[in-house]
Motif scaffolding. Structure first.
Motif, PDB file in Angstrom:
ATOM      1  N   TYR A  20      53.490  24.657  47.813  1.00 44.75           N
ATOM      2  CA  TYR A  20      54.699  24.444  48.616  1.00 44.75           C
ATOM      3  C   TYR A  20      54.798  22.999  49.088  1.00 44.75           C
ATOM      4  O   TYR A  20      55.882  22.434  49.181  1.00 44.75           O
ATOM      5  N   ILE A 283      56.883  29.154  49.390  1.00 38.52           N
ATOM      6  CA  ILE A 283      57.075  28.456  48.099  1.00 38.52           C
ATOM      7  C   ILE A 283      58.530  28.619  47.651  1.00 38.52           C
ATOM      8  O   ILE A 283      59.122  27.703  47.089  1.00 38.52           O
ATOM      9  N   SER A 286      60.453  25.991  49.537  1.00 38.77           N
ATOM     10  CA  SER A 286      60.227  24.641  49.006  1.00 38.77           C
ATOM     11  C   SER A 286      60.813  24.495  47.606  1.00 38.77           C
ATOM     12  O   SER A 286      61.330  23.429  47.258  1.00 38.77           O
ATOM     13  N   SER A 336      54.284  30.774  41.673  1.00 40.83           N
ATOM     14  CA  SER A 336      54.640  29.357  41.658  1.00 40.83           C
ATOM     15  C   SER A 336      55.348  29.012  40.359  1.00 40.83           C
ATOM     16  O   SER A 336      56.358  28.296  40.370  1.00 40.83           O
TER      17      SER A 336
ATOM     18  N   ALA B  63      53.324  31.267  56.781  1.00 40.96           N
ATOM     19  CA  ALA B  63      52.918  30.012  56.139  1.00 40.96           C
ATOM     20  C   ALA B  63      51.984  29.223  57.050  1.00 40.96           C
ATOM     21  O   ALA B  63      51.013  28.609  56.588  1.00 40.96           O
ATOM     22  N   HIS B  72      46.689  28.733  51.207  1.00 38.97           N
ATOM     23  CA  HIS B  72      47.939  28.543  50.464  1.00 38.97           C
ATOM     24  C   HIS B  72      47.647  28.598  48.974  1.00 38.97           C
ATOM     25  O   HIS B  72      46.549  28.246  48.530  1.00 38.97           O
TER      26      HIS B  72
END
Lengths: 426, 172
Positions: A20, A283, A286, A336, B63, B72
């Motif tokens: 991210y 993610i 982002s 991702s 997050a 992460h």
């Protein structure tokens, strides 16, 4: 621009920055150094990236999956599958594949499937005479199908990213998922016939359980995907509402029918699911920034022109995409990869006349293979952690199953009917 | 365990508990909303709005938790590929870069929140102030920036040694 959108993210990624941060840095740097847009837009796009009703399904399905994988469902599924597959030579291998497929439909998570199936069947596979590497290869590769079989979180993310119908994607993933499992099962039977696998590897004891009794014990778990999918396709609820129904059903099942979890444990599962959702959906936020910058800079249009100049046909394009995704899948997790690549690839896919629903399945199958390919396939590390396996043993064991799944991938890629036939009825 | 570590550990547990309860409430609201629509022909007013706002908070607090525990998603070089000093240098660089970037995004969030407060923008269904969901980003990015600075300082002050290198995963 090339350094902010290509070199900077590549360098950050290789240096181990979170995905991210990689995407956010690329977007922010492009915005700050090459565009005349106020940087406040960063906040707006990040917020807009997650304020999407379809994405609400993600935390709900993750929570349902956490409950089912922690609630002792896998043991019941093993008993049920082995009650009919355990009688054949190589039946234990078939039981592993069947359980992983069902567990995938119930949990939607590939690592959870590998952990649950592995814990239940790895000792039996070794006792039955499977070589350590073959048993590990079978477990980590059969677990990968979880992200293809509906309901699939990868499909929800692709659907939100490519603006495609999630129910159609779920439907399109069903036959490809079953095809992969069927080809894996045929490969196990082939190994047994050739004498390369343990011919006597029937499921021990479980086959003695009558089919009806095993079905009764596993019925509650088996009903979850049926309720979710039939509810969506009968128009009773949206995929997001289906996620909520799945959670409610899973709580009732494991708390009151199976009595396998306390309220405290259910709350812990919710905490973990919320954490995992944050990990994935940040993610998404982002990637929305990255995708917006790419679009404003005209990158997808340039890529379309480049593909047109190269006179690439859909057949060649799909082959190239398969090769790229198979390699990328060895290094990047499916979440991702889907969120970064979908906005870039979708305009090209549509320009070439490829069905975006079919492409979503091709992409997901590619990335599901990446779940168990060295060096960074997540399932390998799950096997290492949960089963105490040596990485080298797992890597040796997956080769044959990798080739089988690549063959299935080629069929799914070049016979779109496998994915789209069922969608035609929706 | 230092006082700071104990504090972060307690905050981590509290945040986890809050996120778990929030998700359970979201599931309940989603179910009641669907049931209301199909059984009684009427949805709960503003339920979709509350669900969306809750998800924004769930995502950005989740997050933050992932940042605090260094979990992460990303590409990790295998252990042993880098020397201890290079690994330590890289960790410090990562934390400082994350602090810089998230600090920059937090500044933008702060500017947006000020604008929203100034015009008094409200949500469509429940007429809640729009600063409510938007502030999730500010809270998350400011906290991540501060946390990253602490982690960078901590990594710098850590003595070399295998234990120090292995102990890189997260604050608690």
């Amino acid at each position: 621009m090339i350094w902010t959108l290509a070199l900077l993210p590549l360098a950050l990624f290789v240096l181990g920055f979170p995905v991210y941060i990689v995407l956010l840095a690329a977007g922010a740097a492009t915005l700050a150094f090459t565009m005349n847009t106020p940087p406040l837009v960063l906040h707006q796009i990040l917020y807009g990236g997650v304020e999407n009703y379809a994405l609400l399904a993600v935390p709900f399905f993750i929570f349902a999956g956490e409950l089912m994988s922690r609630g002792g469902v896998s043991d019941r599924l093993v008993l049920w599958v082995s009650s009919f597959s355990g009688r054949f030579a190589g039946g234990l291998g078939l039981t592993t594949i069947g359980t992983a497929t069902l567990m995938g439909a119930v949990s939607g998570s590939s690592p959870a499937t590998v952990a649950a199936t592995g814990k239940a069947l790895y000792p039996d596979l070794l006792k039955a005479g499977y070589a350590r590497s073959s048993a590990l290869g079978l477990i980590v590769s059969s677990g990968s199908v979880a992200i293809v079989i509906p309901p699939s979180i990868a499909m929800i993310l692709y659907g939100a990213s490519a603006e495609q119908s999630i129910p159609k994607l779920f439907m399109a993933g069903l036959f490809p998922g079953l095809l992969i499992s069927a080809m894996m099962a045929l490969y196990v039977l082939f190994l047994v016939r050739r004498g390369a696998g343990p011919a006597a590897a029937k499921s021990n004891g479980a086959a003695a359980d009558g089919f009806l009794r095993a079905t009764w014990q596993a019925l509650g778990a088996l009903c979850l995907p049926v309720i979710v999918l039939s509810g969506i396709y009968l128009g009773l609820f949206s995929p997001t509402e289906a996620g909520g129904v799945a959670c409610f059903y899973a709580i009732v099942l494991i708390r009151y029918a199976y009595r396998s979890m306390t309220w405290q444990q259910i709350l812990e599962a919710a905490s973990e699911a919320a954490f995992l959702s944050g990990q994935i959906l940040v993610i998404v936020a982002s990637a929305a920034v990255f995708s917006w910058v790419l679009t404003v800079q005209g990158i997808p249009q340039s890529l379309i022109a480049w593909v047109a100049d190269a006179q690439m046909t859909p057949v060649v394009f799909l082959l190239a995409i398969n090769l790229i995704l198979l390699v990328l899948g060895c290094f990047i997790d499916p979440t991702s990869a889907i969120l970064v690549l979908t906005p870039i690839l979708i305009p090209i896919v549509q320009n070439l006349g490829i069905d975006p629903i079919h492409f979503g399945v091709v992409m997901t199958v590619n990335l599901s293979i990446g779940m168990f390919t060295p060096p960074f396939g997540l399932n390998i590390f799950v096997a290492q952690s949960v089963l105490g396996a040596e990485i080298w043993d797992v890597c040796r064991g997956v080769l044959g199953f990798f080739l089988v799944q690549v063959a299935a991938l080629l069929l799914i890629t070049y016979l779109p009917e496998i994915s789209l036939w069922l969608v035609g009825f929706y | 365990m230092t006082r700071l570590s104990r504090l972060v550990s307690a905050a981590d547990r509290l945040l986890r508990l809050f996120l778990g309860v929030l998700l359970v409430v979201m599931v309940g609201l989603n179910l009641l909303n669907a049931a209301g629509r199909y059984l009684f022909g009427q949805a709960i007013p503003g339920a979709d709005e509350i669900l969306m706002f809750s998800m924004v908070w769930l995502v950005f607090l989740g997050a933050l938790l992932a940042s605090a525990t260094d979990r992460h998603l990303g590409f990790n070089l295998p252990k042993g590929w880098l020397s201890e000093s290079t690994d330590k240098g890289l960790r410090v660089l990562r934390h400082l870069f994350v602090a810089l970037l998230t600090g920059y995004v937090a500044l933008q969030s702060w500017a947006v929140l000020q604008k929203l407060a100034k015009v008094g923008q409200k949500s469509m269904a429940l007429e809640l102030p729009m600063t409510l969901p938007h502030s999730a980003l500010l809270v998350s990015f400011v906290s991540t920036a501060l946390l990253s600075l602490i982690l960078a300082a901590r990594a710098l002050s850590q003595r070399s040694g295998r234990g120090a290198a292995d102990g890189k995963r997260g604050m608690p």
